[in-house]
Structure formats: C-alpha cells, structure tokens
Design an enzyme around this catalytic site. Structure first.
Site, PDB file in Angstrom:
ATOM      1  N   GLN A 165       0.860  -1.177   0.000  1.00 29.99           N
ATOM      2  CA  GLN A 165       0.000   0.000   0.000  1.00 29.99           C
ATOM      3  C   GLN A 165       0.899   1.231   0.000  1.00 29.99           C
ATOM      4  OE1 GLN A 165      -3.777  -0.724   0.154  1.00 29.99           O
ATOM      5  NE2 GLN A 165      -2.543  -2.390  -0.694  1.00 29.99           N
ATOM      6  N   ALA A 191     -11.781   2.228   3.693  1.00 24.25           N
ATOM      7  CA  ALA A 191     -10.729   1.406   3.093  1.00 24.25           C
ATOM      8  C   ALA A 191      -9.896   2.209   2.087  1.00 24.25           C
ATOM      9  CB  ALA A 191     -11.345   0.187   2.421  1.00 24.25           C
ATOM     10  N   HIS A 192      -8.911   1.536   1.501  1.00 21.93           N
ATOM     11  CA  HIS A 192      -7.972   2.207   0.611  1.00 21.93           C
ATOM     12  C   HIS A 192      -8.642   2.745  -0.646  1.00 21.93           C
ATOM     13  CE1 HIS A 192      -7.149  -2.159  -0.804  1.00 21.93           C
ATOM     14  NE2 HIS A 192      -8.087  -1.653  -1.549  1.00 21.93           N
ATOM     15  N   ASN A 193      -8.134   3.899  -1.080  1.00 18.62           N
ATOM     16  CA  ASN A 193      -8.559   4.555  -2.324  1.00 18.62           C
ATOM     17  C   ASN A 193     -10.004   5.042  -2.320  1.00 18.62           C
ATOM     18  OD1 ASN A 193      -6.317   2.369  -3.330  1.00 18.62           O
ATOM     19  ND2 ASN A 193      -6.187   4.279  -4.482  1.00 18.62           N
TER      20      ASN A 193
END
Length: 343
Positions: A208, A249-251
């Site tokens: 990440q 969460a990511h993005n």
C-alpha cells in the site's frame, strides 16, 4: 508513484533482475538491461515505470497508459498497444505485488528509530500544544495552534495544518491533514489497506504505497480507521463529518460536507459525492459510487451505484419508496397468512 516523503524507493532495477526476482520469463524481444525506476498505477505511470492490468474496469486506463512495461494476463492480445512492453503472466496483480515489494521492502509500517520523542527535523508551529507521550517523526510538520493529546503518534513526513485538535492515542502516518481538523481519541489514519492477491494456498500482500488526504474542517470520530491508498490516495473532502467506529478502506474518495454515522464500512475504491449522508451501520461494496446529496438509511447494504439526490434503504439498497412498499406488502401477506391459519 509513491511519495518520497513516506517511502524509500530501492530502485532502479533492470528488467531482467525484476523478472528473475518474480520468477517469471523475460518477455520476447525485450531489453533485459533496461532500467525500471518505479511501480505505478496505469494512469500515473511513465516510460520508466512498470504497471499491471488485470481487470476490465481498468481497460480505459490501460489503453491510455504511458507505462514502459505492464504485467498482463496470458490471453491478452499483444497487438493491443504499441507503446508498452507487455509481460504476460498467470496473475498480474500477484506479480505486481511481488515486484512492488522489491522496490519498497519497508512499505508496511512507519517504524523508525529515533532518540528523542520529537525528531530534530520535525517542525512545530507557534502555540502548538503537545501532551505527555506524543511522538513526532522525522520531517513532520505541525501547524500553528494545533493541539495533540497524550500518547499520540505522528509519523515521518506527515503534515498537519493549523488549529487542529487531536485526542489521545491518535495515530497518523502517510497523510496530509488540513486546517481546523478534529480527530477524536483512538483514531488511526494512514494504516495499510487490506489488499491481497490471492491464489490457491497463498495470499500475497499488495504493498500500500499511497497516502491519506484529509481536507480542512473535517471531523473524525473515536476509533475510526482510514486506510491509505494502494497506489493513489484516500481522500476525505472538506467539511465532512465522520462518526465513531467508521472503517474507510484504501482509495476511497469522499466529497465535501458528507456525513458518515457510526459503524459505516466503506470497501476499497468507493466514491461518495458531495453532501451525501450515510446512516449508521451501512456497508458499501467496493468500486461503487454514491451520488451527490444521496441519503442511505441505517443498516443498508449498498451493492451498486446510487443516483444523485435520492434516498435508499434495505439490503440490497434500493429506493426508499420501493423498500417501504415491499415491507408493507410483506406485512399484509403475513397478516393474511396468519388469518388463514386460524380459519
């Protein structure tokens, strides 16, 4: 591409060395001595970068990418692009994850040795307040008038704006935080996203390498977690208010002046447009978009894109008037069945 404030790139590496490290074949008619300088997403990659393409939703970015090299599926036609050296592999995301780990072996956590709690290279503005136990990493910047509660951690390179208030036991890493932001105790901003490439018998961690961007006047509740992006950024828009125990969460990209009530869970790459309101306990599936001004009732499950300015309820979430009509119809059917059973 990863921000050098937070991540150390160990490249460049030759294409031949990369293929050997990933245990894949060097592509035909390629220059094994060519130097690859970085890993990047399709849309951000340049001629000296390597990327990957594995899902149809990324086809537009793949067609337009300027990457020098790209891991692709074995069955992809090689004539699809003339500007990129394609590297066919069984699992593009898995191979990319392995190669990203070669460039950034220390990607997972911000763990650095330092003698003093406040690193000498950290910059503190005027009238800042640091409670006992605060740790601030190398190159971090704290704006004027910002207050940080006991035992909080500010990682290397993090920038926090003016007149912010952080509670105790807050952790912020790989992030930029705007002015007048409030973060309640126990919140974690910038942790690694939950990203893996899974094959039979193995889950390979996808590094990440992104950041978290928190814009001005955002409020973040106690024990809320905001994961950094995988290759891009996780963005929290200006004026957005986030309750306790929310998972982002990511993005994920959240617009301006949104409301997220307690226990909302947003999966990776969700987009929430300006002024949306998400009720408590709502779950949102990955890569979905919630429209501008849209309202989602508590405990709903969002499985697909939702239109602007409408209200949704239920699992799966559908228009509120449809949901309540269904509920009323089921109640009538249950009442009719009950009456029939007593005859």
């Amino acid at each position: 591409m990863a921000d050098a404030r937070f991540y150390e790139n160990r490249g460049p590496f030759s294409l031949a060395d990369i293929c050997a490290y990933a245990k894949i074949s060097l592509p035909e008619n390629s220059d094994g001595k060519a130097l690859v300088h970085d890993v990047a997403a399709l849309g951000a990659a340049g001629p000296i970068d390597i990327s990957f393409f594995s899902e149809s939703r990324a086809e537009k970015d793949f067609r337009a990418t300027r990457a020098g090299w790209c891991f692709t599926k074995l069955d992809l036609p090689r004539a699809v692009t003339k500007t990129v050296t394609l590297i066919p592999v069984d699992s593009p995301s898995r191979v990319f994850a392995i190669v990203a780990g070669l460039f950034y072996p220390e990607h997972e956590l911000d763990v650095c040795e330092q003698d003093a709690a406040i690193h000498p290279s950290a910059r503190l503005g005027k009238n800042t307040v640091l409670a006992p136990g605060v740790v601030i990493g190398a190159g971090a910047e704290i704006g004027d008038g910002t207050r940080i509660g006991a035992n909080s951690f500010i990682g290397k390179g993090v920038a926090i704006g003016r007149n912010c208030a952080l509670g105790s036991n807050v952790s912020i890493a790989f992030a930029f935080v705007g002015d007048e932001v409030v973060v309640q105790s126990g919140a974690c901003i910038g942790g690694a996203g939950f990203g893996f490439s899974s094959d039979v018998g193995e889950h390979v961690k996808i590094p990440q390498l992104g950041r978290v961007i928190v814009q001005d006047k955002v409020e973040i509740g106690a024990n809320t977690t905001i994961d950094r992006g995988a290759l891009g950024d996780t963005v929290i828009g200006e004026g957005t208010k986030i309750d306790n125990l929310v998972q982002i969460a990511h993005n994920v990209r959240i617009g301006r002046n949104c409301i997220l009530v307690a226990k909302v869970g947003l999966a990776g790459s969700v987009t929430i447009k300006d002024f949306a309101v998400i009720g408590g306990g709502v779950g949102v599936a990955p890569h979905t978009t919630i429209g501008q001004g849209t309202r989602v009732a508590a405990m709903s499950g969002v499985m697909r894109d939702l239109e602007d300015g409408k209200s949704y309820s239920g699992i799966p979430a559908r228009l509120g008037k449809v949901f309540f009509r269904e509920v009323a119809t089921l109640a009538k059917l249950a009442k009719t069945r009950k009456s029939a059973d007593h005859e």
